[in-house]
Scaffold this motif. Structure first.
Motif, short mmCIF file in Angstrom:
data_model
loop_
_atom_site.label_atom_id
_atom_site.label_comp_id
_atom_site.label_asym_id
_atom_site.label_seq_id
_atom_site.Cartn_x
_atom_site.Cartn_y
_atom_site.Cartn_z
N UNK A 34 -87.40 67.41 -84.71
CA UNK A 34 -86.04 67.01 -85.03
C UNK A 34 -85.58 65.70 -84.45
N UNK A 35 -86.24 65.47 -83.15
CA UNK A 35 -85.85 64.36 -82.51
C UNK A 35 -86.38 63.08 -83.38
N UNK A 36 -87.48 63.23 -83.97
CA UNK A 36 -88.23 62.05 -84.80
C UNK A 36 -87.24 61.95 -86.09
N UNK A 37 -86.82 63.01 -86.74
CA UNK A 37 -85.90 62.78 -87.79
C UNK A 37 -84.61 62.41 -87.33
N UNK A 38 -83.87 62.80 -86.57
CA UNK A 38 -82.76 62.25 -86.03
C UNK A 38 -82.47 60.66 -85.47
N UNK A 39 -83.83 60.32 -84.94
CA UNK A 39 -84.03 58.97 -84.68
C UNK A 39 -84.29 57.94 -85.72
N UNK A 40 -85.14 58.55 -86.61
CA UNK A 40 -85.48 57.59 -87.56
C UNK A 40 -84.53 57.61 -88.69
N UNK A 68 -87.32 56.73 -77.86
CA UNK A 68 -87.09 58.08 -78.53
C UNK A 68 -88.42 58.28 -79.27
N UNK A 69 -88.63 57.60 -80.36
CA UNK A 69 -89.74 57.57 -81.20
C UNK A 69 -91.06 57.52 -80.58
N UNK A 70 -91.12 56.51 -79.35
CA UNK A 70 -92.50 56.54 -78.68
C UNK A 70 -92.69 57.94 -78.20
N UNK A 71 -91.86 58.60 -77.72
CA UNK A 71 -91.98 60.04 -77.09
C UNK A 71 -92.44 60.86 -78.09
N UNK A 277 -89.45 70.81 -68.43
CA UNK A 277 -89.81 69.89 -69.63
C UNK A 277 -89.09 69.92 -70.92
N UNK A 278 -88.49 71.25 -71.22
CA UNK A 278 -88.12 71.33 -72.45
C UNK A 278 -86.62 70.53 -72.38
N UNK A 279 -85.99 70.59 -71.21
CA UNK A 279 -84.53 70.04 -71.10
C UNK A 279 -84.65 68.63 -71.27
N UNK A 280 -85.84 68.24 -70.72
CA UNK A 280 -86.30 66.90 -70.30
C UNK A 280 -86.35 66.04 -71.94
N UNK A 281 -87.00 66.87 -72.73
CA UNK A 281 -87.27 66.19 -74.18
C UNK A 281 -86.28 66.37 -74.69
N UNK A 282 -85.32 67.18 -74.45
CA UNK A 282 -84.14 67.17 -75.56
C UNK A 282 -83.09 65.96 -75.46
N UNK A 283 -83.40 65.06 -74.63
CA UNK A 283 -82.90 63.69 -74.46
C UNK A 283 -83.04 63.12 -75.92
N UNK A 284 -84.35 63.26 -76.62
CA UNK A 284 -84.53 62.45 -77.75
C UNK A 284 -83.81 62.88 -78.85
N UNK A 285 -83.08 64.18 -78.68
CA UNK A 285 -82.28 64.68 -79.92
C UNK A 285 -81.03 64.42 -79.30
N UNK A 286 -80.38 64.61 -78.24
CA UNK A 286 -79.30 64.10 -77.77
C UNK A 286 -78.57 62.58 -78.06
N UNK A 287 -79.46 61.86 -77.87
CA UNK A 287 -79.06 60.25 -77.98
C UNK A 287 -78.77 59.94 -79.47
N UNK A 288 -79.67 60.02 -80.26
CA UNK A 288 -79.18 59.76 -81.63
C UNK A 288 -78.15 60.49 -82.24
N UNK A 289 -77.68 61.78 -81.71
CA UNK A 289 -76.63 62.50 -82.26
C UNK A 289 -75.33 61.98 -81.58
N UNK A 290 -75.43 61.38 -80.40
CA UNK A 290 -74.23 60.75 -79.85
C UNK A 290 -74.19 59.55 -80.40
N UNK A 291 -75.10 58.69 -80.61
CA UNK A 291 -74.81 57.34 -81.33
C UNK A 291 -74.36 57.66 -82.71
N UNK A 292 -74.52 58.56 -83.45
CA UNK A 292 -74.18 59.04 -84.78
C UNK A 292 -72.59 59.48 -84.74
N UNK A 293 -72.39 59.82 -83.66
CA UNK A 293 -70.85 60.15 -83.46
C UNK A 293 -69.82 58.90 -83.12
N UNK A 294 -70.43 58.05 -82.24
CA UNK A 294 -69.67 57.08 -81.79
C UNK A 294 -69.84 55.68 -82.41
#
Length: 332
Positions: A34-40, A68-71, A277-294
């Protein structure tokens, strides 16, 4: 470099504890996909339009996307495979496993440092834009923003490489899936690393407070002149894209960091560390979603794509039958 490990330490690469490895690996894999798709998607829209790169802020936001993509492409896949296998399987010998484990741990810290450094750059950019707009327009050119965005990647990469050239020393720890690096035999290197991280955090705090105070005062002064107005809702935009991203990172990173600090005095079950670790990695999903909104460029592109799809579906659904189809139906 001597790590003081022996061949018997191969057992350290086998998962311990009661965590269900395959289930946790599926969760990590879902985050990675999900993080890869959102960021790409965000990166593709930005590269396709090109015009947004004339804005310095876009360069900084893109730097976060690359982190995020590196992650999603390097660290999470290695962690996912090791978690599912319940063993660190990257390497056939002890030396190879040790090297890949350390590589994974260094990548983890590299991503963390780069993310915080880029957030500090965004906070400084926003502060300068609001507090000194004329100076910002004259000084902050796209090429300047690009240099500011690239420098943290280079500096942090050099910092992470210091133990491999004799300054400081890395060890490793493997419990249930992720490989963590530990710091050994050089307190100066540890202090230097964390001083660098805290410097970025201080920049974020100082520039954010300065920006908020200045903007709040500006809105208050304008309100005193104009009187009560519906435009007071603009105060809500003080939070904006940076505030939303900062809140997301504080939540995602804060949980993991809090667990790490408390674990120095209290021993948690592995399930707690896995949750962190799960919550930590959720940031790679949250960041592109926030950018997509703003971000207006991303929002406009997504709206155009949505309208295009809707138009095509509507056209297919309500299009009149072709002459050939009418002739076929008439024969029957």
């Amino acid at each position: 470099m001597d790590y003081n490990f022996t061949a018997t330490d191969l057992d350290n690469f086998t998962a311990t504890g009661s965590i269900n490895g395959p289930v946790l690996a599926a969760v990590f894999a879902l985050e990675a996909v999900v993080g890869f798709i959102a960021n790409i998607i965000v990166l593709s829209i930005t590269l396709y339009q090109r015009k947004p790169f004339k804005q310095p802020s876009t360069i900084f936001f893109t730097s976060l996307i690359l982190s995020n993509l590196l992650d999603a492409l390097v660290y999470l896949p290695m962690t996912t495979v090791a978690t599912g296998a319940e063993e660190w399987i990257f390497g056939s010998t002890f030396e190879q496993r040790k090297a890949t484990c350390l590589f994974s741990g260094v990548i983890f810290w590299f991503i963390l440092y780069v993310t915080v450094a880029v957030l500090a750059a965004i906070s400084f950019d926003r502060c300068l834009f609001i507090v000194k707009p004329y100076f910002y327009k004259r000084f902050m050119k796209p090429w300047v923003a690009l240099i500011i965005a690239v420098i943290p990647w280079m500096i942090i990469a050099l910092i992470m490489m210091l133990p491999f050239v004799g300054f400081g020393e890395y060890g490793y720890q493997f419990d249930y899936g992720p490989c963590y690096i530990t710091f050994e035999n050089n307190m100066g290197f540890v202090i230097f690393r964390f001083a660098t991280l805290f410097t970025f955090i201080i920049v974020i705090i100082v520039t954010s407070i300065w920006t908020f105070c200045f903007t709040r005062r500006f809105i208050r002064d304008q309100s005193a002149i104009a009187g009560e107005s519906v435009y007071h809702v603009k105060k809500m935009k003080l939070f904006g894209i940076f505030g939303s991203m900062l809140l997301a990172y504080v939540i995602c990173y804060g949980v993991s960091i809090t667990i790490g600090i408390i674990s120095a005095a209290v021993t948690f079950p592995h399930e707690v560390y896995a949750t962190g670790m799960f919550v930590f990695q959720f940031s790679i999903i949250a960041t592109p979603l926030i950018q997509s909104y703003f971000r207006p460029d991303i929002v406009d592109s997504l709206k155009s794509f949505k309208n295009f799809v809707y138009t095509q579906i509507k056209r297919q659904r309500y299009s009149p039958p072709s002459p050939i189809r009418l002739q076929t139906q008439h024969k029957f």
